[in-house]
Structures are given as structure tokens and as C-alpha cells.
Design a protein around this motif. Structure first.
Motif, PDB file in Angstrom:
ATOM      1  N   ALA A 134      13.146   9.474   5.916  1.00 29.16           N
ATOM      2  CA  ALA A 134      14.043   9.596   6.956  1.00 29.16           C
ATOM      3  C   ALA A 134      14.509   8.154   7.301  1.00 29.16           C
ATOM      4  CB  ALA A 134      13.405  10.216   8.310  1.00 29.16           C
ATOM      5  N   THR A 135      13.500   7.429   7.428  1.00 24.96           N
ATOM      6  CA  THR A 135      13.766   5.974   7.894  1.00 24.96           C
ATOM      7  C   THR A 135      14.205   4.912   7.017  1.00 24.96           C
ATOM      8  OG1 THR A 135      11.446   5.247   7.972  1.00 24.96           O
ATOM      9  CG2 THR A 135      12.394   6.475   9.997  1.00 24.96           C
ATOM     10  N   GLY A 136      13.793   5.220   5.667  1.00 18.61           N
ATOM     11  CA  GLY A 136      13.884   4.189   4.756  1.00 18.61           C
ATOM     12  C   GLY A 136      12.801   3.089   4.628  1.00 18.61           C
ATOM     13  N   GLU A 137      11.753   3.252   5.629  1.00 20.96           N
ATOM     14  CA  GLU A 137      10.755   2.417   5.860  1.00 20.96           C
ATOM     15  C   GLU A 137       9.773   2.289   4.533  1.00 20.96           C
ATOM     16  OE1 GLU A 137       7.410   1.168   8.887  1.00 20.96           O
ATOM     17  OE2 GLU A 137       8.260   2.681   9.082  1.00 20.96           O
ATOM     18  N   LEU A 138       9.572   1.115   4.139  1.00 18.35           N
ATOM     19  CA  LEU A 138       8.494   0.976   2.977  1.00 18.35           C
ATOM     20  C   LEU A 138       7.346   0.249   3.460  1.00 18.35           C
ATOM     21  CD1 LEU A 138       8.533   1.465  -0.379  1.00 18.35           C
ATOM     22  CD2 LEU A 138       9.166  -0.693  -0.430  1.00 18.35           C
ATOM     23  N   THR A 139       5.983   0.809   3.376  1.00 15.50           N
ATOM     24  CA  THR A 139       5.130   0.297   3.802  1.00 15.50           C
ATOM     25  C   THR A 139       3.846  -0.009   2.526  1.00 15.50           C
ATOM     26  OG1 THR A 139       5.279   1.398   5.780  1.00 15.50           O
ATOM     27  CG2 THR A 139       2.880   0.612   5.546  1.00 15.50           C
ATOM     28  N   GLY A 140       3.421  -1.007   2.539  1.00 12.84           N
ATOM     29  CA  GLY A 140       2.430  -1.244   1.222  1.00 12.84           C
ATOM     30  C   GLY A 140       1.199  -0.523   1.629  1.00 12.84           C
ATOM     31  N   LEU A 141       0.395  -0.190   0.717  1.00  7.25           N
ATOM     32  CA  LEU A 141      -0.922   0.005   0.671  1.00  7.25           C
ATOM     33  C   LEU A 141      -1.869  -0.851   0.444  1.00  7.25           C
ATOM     34  CD1 LEU A 141       0.917   3.096   0.846  1.00  7.25           C
ATOM     35  CD2 LEU A 141      -1.316   3.893  -0.388  1.00  7.25           C
ATOM     36  N   PRO A 142      -2.935  -0.939   0.898  1.00 10.89           N
ATOM     37  CA  PRO A 142      -3.941  -2.101   0.521  1.00 10.89           C
ATOM     38  C   PRO A 142      -4.751  -1.902  -0.563  1.00 10.89           C
ATOM     39  CG  PRO A 142      -5.073  -0.607   2.238  1.00 10.89           C
ATOM     40  CD  PRO A 142      -3.498   0.103   2.029  1.00 10.89           C
ATOM     41  N   THR A 143      -4.326  -2.104  -1.922  1.00 13.58           N
ATOM     42  CA  THR A 143      -4.925  -2.216  -2.950  1.00 13.58           C
ATOM     43  C   THR A 143      -4.959  -3.683  -3.645  1.00 13.58           C
ATOM     44  OG1 THR A 143      -2.796  -1.605  -4.066  1.00 13.58           O
ATOM     45  CG2 THR A 143      -4.171   0.123  -3.428  1.00 13.58           C
ATOM     46  N   PRO A 144      -6.184  -3.964  -4.163  1.00 21.39           N
ATOM     47  CA  PRO A 144      -6.205  -5.479  -4.723  1.00 21.39           C
ATOM     48  C   PRO A 144      -5.119  -5.744  -5.913  1.00 21.39           C
ATOM     49  CG  PRO A 144      -8.072  -3.938  -5.316  1.00 21.39           C
ATOM     50  CD  PRO A 144      -7.212  -3.184  -4.580  1.00 21.39           C
ATOM     51  N   PRO A 145      -5.190  -6.984  -6.124  1.00 17.89           N
ATOM     52  CA  PRO A 145      -4.429  -7.085  -7.377  1.00 17.89           C
ATOM     53  C   PRO A 145      -4.974  -6.585  -8.824  1.00 17.89           C
ATOM     54  CG  PRO A 145      -4.673  -9.124  -6.113  1.00 17.89           C
ATOM     55  CD  PRO A 145      -5.389  -7.966  -5.727  1.00 17.89           C
TER      56      PRO A 145
END
Length: 611
Positions: free
Chosen positions: A290-301
Motif C-alpha cells: 500500500a505504501t511502498g515502504e521497504l524495511t530491512g530485516l536484521p540478518t547478518p552479512p
């Protein structure tokens, strides 16, 4: 009894007991895959594990927290899934790893297995979709692909049939529609999509034209929702769109991310879980539609090799890095991350990190070729014995993920170079498709540039360089030994294509379709292309010793074409060794894998003067 020189399998690779125990422990350590779960009974899950010494299917009752091994077959079992209600387990029953067989079904709790869908014929798996009242099943044979649909427990009816490659890809949540991936246009590497109702009537068709494939991921997980999540490559890389198949309208998902993406739905259909791959590493994100918001999930490299969203919106995933063995983890809706599933027994020992190298190229479609380089922990400044390990596929990629195989070479004193040559995924469509019409030779141009870099930087020398790989990597290994003989001290070719014309005649039909798309036709259509790209053509130029490994029941790189190559090699009195095993395109038995790796490293060490 083989008449070829047999590979030597040492009783132990290392005199140092600690090092010997460590390399074997990385393969023997119990591992698990990402658990799947029943659509309508999320407490019932399946996963793969090697805990018994062979990769088999395990059932996990999450409510009771009990686990049981479902399958127990000499060569292992790789394909399984759950019915929608979680009451039954479907698993694929082939013969000694030949990948040709039928689906069987048994209760989630211990019970007898039986044929899953009588009235269908055996074949190679071409998709399976299980609903509460509808089953869609695809099988491929030499005659092409057949898709059946069975409703309300009735007999299966043919929904789709064609001589070109294809299969069933997705089913709508209300079970009224199935998506067929097809290559009726003659290019199985860039498929089209057709949506059919279970009565056979057509809903919609989508094809982006020559050289642009479409991949159906999943329908929205909401009954009556006609939105289908699709991967496309209209702008030269894999991106996402949502296709309303009933209205035949679409919405492209444009993300400000530099690499390629894949995705899964959140359970309410309002958001997507994005897996983003760039330069051999993965990041995960939540995308709000709906908003187009992209939120990162806390995963390690590192690299995520599988991820899915639970009904409570937690995300389960498998993560590893080159230095750290894989873990099955879960991150909650609130962002808390923890280990989800730990198999019994000791965890695998870690290994060394990889470094990125970008070697400039004098040609396109990209400016550089990306390689991953790892050095032994106790390595001096060099030059070092170095294995150039070429990945299979070819449409795959080496990544910053844990590999017991890479770690074993490092323990043996070799630096390891992994190259994402043209043909690899993750670097754009043009890079992936650049090998069309000239496979093998194109990839080896990139390998040569990385090898030149390694020699110039003092990492290695031709006298210390071993080329190795399995499947497509094994094919490239044999081709490299014949077309670049001055570069290599030895070659290790696992389950390779060695004589391409004979391989084409004997391989499974889905691969013949793939080869026709890659080469531009069959060997009868374009004989010069097959000749120029076949290792057999250059066998008289081979100078270095070679170890070849082959499975008796391999439908992908069949045995006879390998024997043809060895016959020619033997006539020239080039030193070679042959390892033949009773399985298919690789083994699911840990002890067999250990024997093969020991033979490979022992052979390479002798070739470069290490013993």
C-alpha cells in the motif's frame, strides 16, 4: 569391473589427527533444510536432514515438538511436501538417484506409503500443487510434459500436454486456477505463463517475447484473490510484478536495490518478503504494497538460501557465510532473531572468509567478472597451490555461503577461487544469457582473465593451478584442459558433459530442451556449435592429468559420453583416474561424498607436488 585407472582413495587425507577430524566433521555434522509446513496446518512441517548419514525427509510436529524420519532409502530422498491439511506427506520415489519415478503418499504420523495419484505415469518431476480438494501434478518424459488435475479425490484428468518443456508452477488459494509454465515458443530458458481453470478453460496468458522469461512465484494467499506474484526481466535483471490474472492487469514492483530480487507473500496479502541478491550476498526486506515502504530485516552479512513467512508474520530462513556454517533462524514480527531448529550432534567447524575480487574485462556486457577468493589460515605470501572451482548450472552463482567442500581444499593447503563467469545468475540478464550460441568457450574467457589476475598478483602459478567443478563445472573443467592446456596442472571433473553430442542423445528431455535453447538447436540443427563446445573435440590437446567422477544412473550427464572421452584420453596415454559410483547426478550419502572429496583432493595434491 572398470578397465580404467581407478581413483586412489586415501585412508586419511591428513597426518594431523585434528585436521583430519575437522574436514570430515564439516560433512558429517547434522544439518537441516528450511522447514516447510502444511498450508492449513502450520504446526506440521517437513525438512531435509543428513542426521542419519543420508539426506532424508523428516516430519516435525511443532505442537508436540517431535521429529521423525519419514524416508529411509539407500540413495536418500530429496523431494517431499505436505498436503494442505497436513495429514499426508508426499515424497518422490526414484530409482538409485536417476530422478525418474513417481510420487508416493503416506500419513503424517507413521503409516504405509502408497502411490499418490494412480492414473498418472512416471517421469521427471514437473511441478506439484496440493490443495484441500485439488491436486495439480506435472511429469516430464521423452515425449514432453503432461500436467494432470484431480478434484475431490477423483481420477486425474490431463489438463495440459505438450512436446516442449514446461510444468505446473502455482495454484490459486481457492484452488480454481493453475499456472502452467511453458515453452511452446521453443525456448525453455525464457518461459511463458498460462493460467488455466481446473476445468481446462484458459484465464490468461503472458509472454514478454524472445529472450525474456517469466517465473510464477505464488498466488496471493487469500481465497478468491487473483493476484499472482511473478518474476520478470524486462529491464535486464530479475524484478517483480503482480499480475491480476482475471482482470489481466499488472503492477510492476520497482525497488531501489542494485541487484536481483525474489519474493514471497505475507499471509494477509498486504506485503512481500523480498530476498535481494547483490555481489554474492543476500539481504531481506519487507515491502508494504500500500505504501511502498521497504524495511530491512536484521540478518547478518552472508547468504540466505531460503526464506518464508509464517502465519504469525515471523520469517524463517537459512543463513550462512563462508566462515560460519548454516543455521535455521527465525525473526519475529517485532524483529527478534533467534535460532529456530538445531539438529542433534556437534555443530560443523567453521572455516575462512572469502574476499571479493572484481577483474576488469575488455568486453561486455559487464565491466568486470566477480570472483570470491579464500586463502588457507596458515598460508604464506604465495604463490600457493590454488583450485579454481567452477560452479555448475550454468545458471547459478557462487556466494558468500558456507561450503564444507571449499573448507576441505583450504585445509589441504589450497587457495580457492570461485568465479561467477558469464552465464551466472545475479549479474543481469545479459550476463546470464551471454553464453547463448557459444557455451563453454565464453565462460572460459572469463576464467582466463581471473587466472591471469591470480598469476599477476602472485597468488598462484600455472604449475600450481588446478581447475575443478561438477556438472556444468565439470564440463568447463574438461573443456579448459583441452582449450587452455598451458594454464592448468590438473583437472578434477565431477559428473561432466564430456562428449556433447552423445550426452544430448542420452540425457533427460528437459535438459535436451535447455540445450536446444542454449545452443540454438539440436546437434542436427547446429552441428558446428556442438562440436566447438564439446570437450571431446579438444581431447588431443589435453596435457594435464585429470580425475573424472561419474554416477551410473545420472540422467543429466549420462555415463556413456564420459566413457567415450576416457577412451580417447586413454589412447593418448594421458594420465587420468576414474571414480565411478552407484548413484545419479551426485550422492545424498555422506560417506560417499567423503570418499569423493578425499579422492579429488588427494589427486590434486599429487599433481601439484604436495604428496
Amino acid at each position: 569391473m572398470s578397465t580404467y585407472p581407478e581413483a586412489r582413495i586415501p585412508e586419511k587425507l591428513f597426518d594431523d589427527p585434528e585436521r583430519e577430524a575437522r574436514w570430515q566433521a564439516r560433512f558429517r555434522a547434522p544439518r537441516v533444510s528450511l522447514p516447510d509446513w502444511a498450508r492449513d496446518a502450520s504446526d506440521r512441517s517437513l525438512y531435509l536432514s543428513n542426521s542419519s548419514g543420508t539426506w532424508e525427509i523428516y516430519a516435525w510436529d511443532r505442537a508436540a515438538d517431535t521429529h521423525r524420519r519419514v524416508t529411509e532409502r539407500p540413495q536418500g530422498t530429496f523431494h517431499g511436501t505436505l498436503s494442505a491439511d497436513g495429514e499426508h506427506i508426499w515424497w518422490f520415489d526414484d530409482t538409485d538417484g536417476d530422478e525418474f519415478g513417481s510420487w508416493v503418499v503416506e500419513p503424517f504420523h507413521p503409516g504405509e506409503s502408497r502411490p499418490a495419484l494412480p492414473g498418472t505415469h512416471p517421469g521427471y518431476p514437473a511441478g506439484l500443487e496440493l490443495g484441500s480438494s485439488v491436486v495439480g501434478l506435472g511429469m516430464s518424459t521423452d515425449d514432453g510434459v503432461t500436467v494432470w488435475v484431480a478434484t475431490d479425490g477423483g481420477p486425474p484428468q490431463v489438463l495440459y500436454q505438450h512436446e516442449q518443456d514446461g510444468g505446473v508452477s502455482a495454484m490459486s488459494r481457492d484452488e480454481s486456477m493453475l499456472v502452467i509454465s511453458h515453452s511452446e515458443h521453443g525456448d525453455s530458458r525464457h518461459p511463458a505463463l498460462r493460467v488455466l481453470r481446473v476445468d481446462g478453460s484458459e484465464v490468461a496468458e503472458k509472454w514478454d517475447g524472445p529472450g525474456k522469461g517469466l517465473d510464477a512465484l505464488e498466488f496471493a494467499p487469500v481465497p478468491g484473490d487473483p493476484r499472482l506474484l511473478v518474476l520478470h526481466e524486462r529491464r535486464g535483471r530479475e524484478e517483480l510484478l503482480i499480475w491480476d490474472v482475471e482482470a489481466d492487469t499488472e503492477t510492476e514492483i520497482v525497488l531501489d536495490l542494485p541487484g536481483e530480487v525474489s519474493a514471497d507473500w505475507f499471509p494477509d496479502g498486504t506485503a512481500l518478503l523480498i530476498a535481494h541478491t547483490h555481489h554474492a550476498r543476500t539481504t531481506m526486506h519487507r515491502y508494504d504494497l500500500a505504501t511502498g515502504e521497504l524495511t530491512g530485516l536484521p540478518t547478518p552479512p552472508g547468504t540466505v538460501v531460503g526464506a518464508s513467512v509464517r502465519p504469525d508474520h515471523s520469517v524463517e530462513y537459512v543463513w550462512s557465510s563462508a566462515a560460519t556454517p548454516s543455521l535455521v533462524r527465525t525473526v519475529s514480527r517485532e524483529g527478534d532473531d533467534r535460532v529456530l531448529l538445531t539438529p542433534p550432534g556437534e555443530r560443523a567447524p567453521g572455516s575462512e572468509a572469502v574476499e571479493d575480487v572484481f577483474v576488469e574485462l575488455p568486453y561486455g556486457p559487464n565491466d568486470t567478472v566477480h570472483a570470491l577468493v579464500a586463502r588457507p589460515a596458515d598460508a604464506g605470501p604465495g604463490p600457493l597451490p590454488t583450485v579454481f572451482n567452477l560452479h555448475g548450472g550454468p545458471h547459478a552463482a557462487d556466494e558468500d555461503r558456507f561450503s564444507a567442500y571449499r573448507a576441505a581444499w583450504l585445509d589441504a593447503g589450497f587457495a580457492v577461487v570461485e568465479i561467477n563467469y558469464r552465464g551466472s545468475t545475479g549479474y543481469g540478464s545479459k550476463w546470464r544469457d551471454a553464453i547463448e550460441g557459444r557455451p563453454g568457450l565464453t565462460e572460459l574467457e572469463d576464467v582466463a582473465h581471473v587466472h591471469d589476475w591470480a598469476v599477476k598478483e602472485g597468488l598462484t602459478t600455472p604449475a600450481l593451478s588446478v581447475v575443478a567443478g561438477a556438472s556444468w563445472g565439470g564440463y568447463l573443467t574438461l573443456l579448459a584442459l583441452g582449450t587452455q592446456p598451458e594454464r592448468w596442472a590438473a583437472g578434477v571433473a565431477g559428473v561432466p558433459v564430456a562428449d556433447y553430442v552423445t550426452a544430448y542423445a542420452d540425457e533427460m528431455e528437459p535438459l535436451r530442451a535447455y540445450d536446444r535453447a542454449l545452443f540454438g538447436g539440436s546437434p542436427q540443427d547446429v552441428p558446428d556449435v556442438y562440436r566447438d563446445s564439446s570437450p571431446l573435440t579438444y581431447v588431443d590437446q589435453v596435457r594435464a592429468p585429470v580425475l573424472v567422477l561419474a554416477g551410473d544412473n545420472d540422467p543429466r550427464c549420462p555415463l556413456q559420453q564420459i566413457l567415450n572421452y576416457l577412451d580417447r584420453l586413454g589412447a593418448r596415454e594421458i594420465p587420468f583416474e576414474f571414480y565411478r559410483y552407484d548413484a545419479g547426478h551426485g550422492s545424498l550419502v555422506v560417506a560417499e561424498t567423503l570418499r569423493q572429496v578425499a579422492a579429488e583432493i588427494h589427486f590434486a595434491r599429487r599433481a601439484v607436488g604436495l604428496g
